[in-house]
Design an enzyme around this catalytic site. Structure first.
Site, mmCIF file in Angstrom:
data_model
loop_
_atom_site.group_PDB
_atom_site.id
_atom_site.type_symbol
_atom_site.label_atom_id
_atom_site.label_comp_id
_atom_site.label_asym_id
_atom_site.label_seq_id
_atom_site.Cartn_x
_atom_site.Cartn_y
_atom_site.Cartn_z
ATOM 1 N N LEU A 128 8.221 -9.517 0.822
ATOM 2 C CA LEU A 128 8.646 -8.130 0.623
ATOM 3 C C LEU A 128 8.750 -7.853 -0.869
ATOM 4 C CD1 LEU A 128 11.405 -7.832 3.381
ATOM 5 C CD2 LEU A 128 8.948 -7.608 3.564
ATOM 6 N N ARG A 160 4.696 -19.922 0.460
ATOM 7 C CA ARG A 160 5.556 -18.822 0.050
ATOM 8 C C ARG A 160 6.986 -19.088 0.500
ATOM 9 N NH1 ARG A 160 7.652 -14.645 2.484
ATOM 10 N NH2 ARG A 160 6.344 -14.656 4.344
ATOM 11 N N HIS A 171 5.078 -21.001 9.825
ATOM 12 C CA HIS A 171 6.523 -20.780 9.752
ATOM 13 C C HIS A 171 7.227 -21.654 10.784
ATOM 14 C CE1 HIS A 171 10.360 -18.827 9.639
ATOM 15 N NE2 HIS A 171 9.967 -18.007 8.685
ATOM 16 N N ARG A 211 9.508 -23.691 4.093
ATOM 17 C CA ARG A 211 8.818 -23.538 5.372
ATOM 18 C C ARG A 211 7.798 -24.631 5.661
ATOM 19 N NH1 ARG A 211 8.121 -16.933 5.090
ATOM 20 N NH2 ARG A 211 10.317 -16.549 5.530
ATOM 21 N N GLY A 264 0.818 -1.218 0.000
ATOM 22 C CA GLY A 264 0.000 0.000 0.000
ATOM 23 C C GLY A 264 0.846 1.259 0.000
#
Lengths: 248, 643
Positions: free
Chosen positions: B446, B440, B271, B335, B50
């Protein structure tokens, strides 16, 4: 462990505030300070009373939302930690703990322990950026930055903007925050073109917000959860002087 | 309800994979510079997605209204990302490329992501690093002044850029500084401490939002030519997660209820390296960056119930189970795989620490090899953080870690232009579903947030806006806005009027536990059916028995949480329903009924190589499951092996 809390309650900035005392029993010493406030708020809610408002979010010491004055110290007794990273093992069974909001004219109170720190945002808006539009950057390795310079910039850049420096200062000065922000950008080669303008504009905005003057007592560095060094204030003074001389 | 476009057109451009984005950009409609200033765009959320979107759209000349629930845009939870950001720069000369980053990410997601989106993500990754450096992000450097890299899970190259253990903070401060510049220039109007409580749909298009000022309680409408949601994931539905306490699903859930499809809600990442739960008072879980697995070794004792202190357990009685099971990736297994492996050894009774819910992450060998100083340089702040939380010194005794909810790959469905099935509604960052499939990889969140905000949305939103006439933008006093405002007001009043006997937190903990028990690291038909039933019952109880103190006319944090928990009680059911209908195992989604003989995921590409897209059909009705088939043109999905 059992604790007595004296918590500052204030409905809004127009009503007078006062301390209220609460007793908490059978707390686990591995609980964080904010988790203890969660327990208190659950207790108050069940008793039909209004819970204590306080700011918090990440609860891992990086977002800068939380900030309470605990027994007179911003972020409490821990060394270089935020309120959320303060644990009850830092206190003794039976202690009475006083909890207050950050107090500074430039941080008006909103409710209970929540204050308005938007003055920091306005200082950043005055010049805390490098003007480069998305899409116009050269290859990242085209700008070589010596490791020690990058490291030093990072030392300044890790400021979380919590405002503990202001709360700790007897003059409620924001110099450590502004110094960290100015130094991060002024140290880097990318920050050079706007260095003079940035330094003057951010200091001017800091003054306009009503923060006090800096007398270099160092209480800000002592309270800073990220250990931002007082040396950056020296650097800001230097940058400010040269900006004045350059007169832009 | 607004009209729903029933056809899911992914809008993937034709042509070879490597040329799709370039060609697409050349074909997108443009808005001329003189016309851009006539448009209003709402951006909700100020994290990496955003923040970068708001700043970039403002730089282009659009009028942007930016909303966040925090007191400052700089505090969005992207700030807490630690380890780094991936980019196919190949600065290390170790064979990295766009192709390889693309393949690693697609395979990491167990072939449940959209191929063209993932390729584009890898393609623009290099621009992100350039942009961030130019803005003054102090990435780690070599003595010669060039940028340095490290490795993350699921990759065999070093492509992760980092700023100590505070990469997310530094990247977010970069976005925030770009926003500051535009706020000062008057191109962004900033609304902090403001929560979006509804989406407004006019003639089938998203044209505005209804918000609540969290300080004054004022409920307001905002109209725009397009609405961008960048409100992050919904991990807090599980109560304990690594998300910030304020992170919530309300914005995307309200959009879902207005007709936007929710894609793959059951893809929730757990995670492997978080600090274990220590008590029932616990409010959140803290992640220990995956980067620690570059040098730390994960192990448990070979013997069940071995209570000796870790340093007294001899080498041959330790089971370095990741190195044993996945020799080619070892401790850097992805993960989902590392989390399940931890659960497996704990289920066998070999877990360590209180309750046997933990495994060791040991730096003894790294300290011997590199010296304590080098280890301190690389991970000092993470070791400090571990010490603050647990009171233990990880230089001397191994860290104890256990898996926790961390990220949600699922989210609102978007097409290649990042637009939802509701025209005018764009969804970016963690809030959408498109790039990470069923798992992911580390340092990719990021990358995706910034790719969407800096380099993708600013192009694609123009393609929509060019079809809209700004002088016909709806006004916030139109009936659609008035009606939505009224519904928001009624809901707030209703929450405050119940005055029941259970606190919001109690309900939140309960729904979180149901999800963790039945829709966590392993899932089964029976468990999921039970979860759906239990959540339904809890939801009914909530609306009769919740106790929300205070008023709606000032700062009321209980009220804020009540609205969010009410939404989790609906979303939680959808998560379970999605997990129930996906009759395969893939990535994070491990259905016990579908596994290989050595307990790995058994994917079913014939029946489930698709995105599950859920359509809201009214309260009390079962939502409708649509599918978008996943078509792999360049890559053939294979068994995902890290052995």
């Amino acid at each position: 462990m059992n604790l007595t809390l004296r918590v500052w309650r204030q409905a809004n900035r127009h009503e007078p505030g006062h301390f209220e005392e609460y007793y908490l029993r059978d707390l686990n010493p591995n609980m964080s300070f904010l988790e203890m406030l969660d327990v208190l708020n659950e207790q108050l809610t069940r008793e039909g009373r209004e819970p204590v408002a306080f700011d918090h979010d990440c609860r891992e010491g990086i977002c800068g939302s939380c900030g309470l004055v605990i027994n007179g110290e911003p972020h409490g007794p821990g060394y270089r930690v935020t309120t959320c990273q303060t644990y009850l093992r830092a206190f003794r069974d039976g202690d009475t703990i006083t909890v207050e909001p950050f107090r500074a004219a430039a941080f008006p109170l909103i409710k209970d322990l929540v204050v308005d720190r938007s003055a920091f945002d306005r200082i950043m808006q005055a010049g805390g950026f490098i003007s480069v539009n998305a899409g116009s950057a050269p290859d990242a390795n085209a700008i070589l930055i010596p490791k020690d310079v990058a490291d030093k910039a990072m030392d300044a850049a890790q400021c979380i903007g919590c405002g503990a420096c202001v709360a700790a200062c007897k003059n409620a000065s924001a110099m450590l925050f502004v110094a960290a922000k100015v130094s991060h950008l002024n140290l880097l080669p990318q920050g050079q073109p706007e260095k003079t303008r940035r330094t003057l504009a951010m200091v001017q905005q800091m003054d306009a917000e009503g923060f006090g003057a800096c007398t270099v007592t160092g209480s800000c560095e002592a309270a800073c959860p990220k250990g931002i060094s007082l040396n950056f204030i020296a650097k800001l003074n230097r940058d400010y002087l040269s900006a004045l001389l350059l007169g832009k | 309800m607004g009209a729903v476009n029933m056809e899911l057109k992914s809008q993937i451009p034709p042509g070879p994979l490597a040329q799709k984005w370039e060609r697409h950009k050349a074909n997108l409609r443009l808005v001329s510079p003189g016309n851009k200033r006539k448009y209003e765009i709402i951006v909700v959320g100020t994290g990496l997605a955003g923040g970068s979107a708001a700043a970039t759209l403002a730089e282009l000349g659009y009028n942007v209204k930016s909303f966040c629930i925090q007191d400052s845009p700089r505090r969005a939870h992207s700030v807490a990302a630690q380890g780094g950001i991936n980019a196919a720069k190949n600065y290390q000369n170790d064979g990295d490329s766009v192709e390889r980053l693309f393949y690693d990410t697609l395979k990491g997601g167990d072939f449940r992501a959209r191929e063209a989106n993932v390729y584009r993500l890898a393609e623009v990754s290099a621009n992100i690093i350039d942009q961030c450096v130019a803005m003054g992000v102090p990435f780690a450097r070599e003595y010669g002044g060039t940028l340095t890299n490290r490795s993350f899970g699921g990759a065999q190259v070093s492509r992760t850029f980092y700023a100590r253990g505070q990469t997310g903070q530094q990247l977010l401060l970069g976005c925030y500084s770009a926003m500051c510049r535009q706020i000062a220039a008057g191109q962004i109007k900033m609304y902090p401490r403001t929560e979006m409580l509804d989406l407004v749909v006019v003639n089938g298009h998203a044209k505005g939002i209804v918000t609540r000022n969290l300080i004054t309680g004022k409920i307001e409408s905002h109209a725009a030519d397009a609405v961008v949601l960048a409100t992050g994931g919904y991990g807090n539905a599980y109560y304990l997660s690594t998300s910030g306490r304020g992170s919530n699903a309300t914005a995307i859930w309200r959009a879902y209820r207005r007709g936007a499809f929710f894609a793959n809600p059951c893809f929730t990442q757990i995670h492997p390296t978080c600090i274990p739960v220590s008590g029932d008072y616990q409010s959140k879980l803290t992640l220990m960056s995956e980067s620690l697995r570059n040098d730390g070794r994960v192990w448990v004792p070979k013997k069940k119930g071995d209570t000796r202190p870790p340093n007294e357990i001899p080498e041959d009685e330790r089971d370095y189970y990741l190195e044993r099971k996945y020799p080619s990736y070892g401790n850097l297994a992805p993960r989902d795989i590392a989390s399940r492996a931890a659960k497996e050894v704990c289920d066998e009774g070999r877990g360590v620490g209180p309750g046997g819910l933990g495994v060791y992450l040991d730096f003894r060998d790294a300290i011997r090899r590199l010296g304590r100083k080098r280890v301190e340089e690389r991970y000092g702040n993470l070791f400090d953080m571990y010490h603050e939380i647990t009171g233990e010194n990880a230089y001397e005794t191994p860290m104890r870690i256990y898996p926790a909810i961390h990220y949600t790959m699922g989210g609102l469905w978007v097409d290649y232009n990042l637009m939802s099935n509701l025209p005018g509604l764009f969804v970016i960052g963690e809030a959408n579903f498109s790039d990470h499939g069923a798992n992911r990889l580390g340092a990719s969140a990021l990358m995706q947030g910034l790719a969407d905000g800096y380099f993708i949305l600013p192009y694609t939103i123009g393609n929509y806006l060019a079809t809209q006439k700004p002088d016909q933008r709806p006004k916030p006093d139109q009936p659609e806005f008035r009606a939505a405002e009224q519904q928001v007001r009624e809901r707030v009043k209703k929450l405050l009027a119940i005055r029941g006997r259970k606190t919001v937190t109690e309900f939140h903990k309960q729904v979180g536990k149901i999800l963790w028990d039945y829709c966590g690291m392993t899932r089964s038909r029976q468990g999921l059916e039970r979860a759906i039933q239990l959540i339904g019952e809890l939801r009914e109880e909530f609306w009769e028995n919740v106790n929300v103190p205070g008023s709606d006319e000032d700062l009321n944090q209980s009220l804020e949480r009540a609205g969010r928990v009410a939404d989790y009680l609906e979303l939680g059911e959808l998560i379970a329903r999605d997990a129930l209908t996906r009759e395969e195992s893939c990535g994070c989604h491990f259905r016990v009924e579908y596994q290989t003989p050595d307990h790995e995921c058994l994917r079913n590409d014939r029946d489930f190589a698709h995105v599950a897209c859920w359509e809201f059909t009214g309260d009390g009705n079962t939502p409708v499951r649509h599918i978008e088939p996943l078509i792999f043109e360049a890559v053939q999905p294979t068994e995902r092996s890290y052995k």
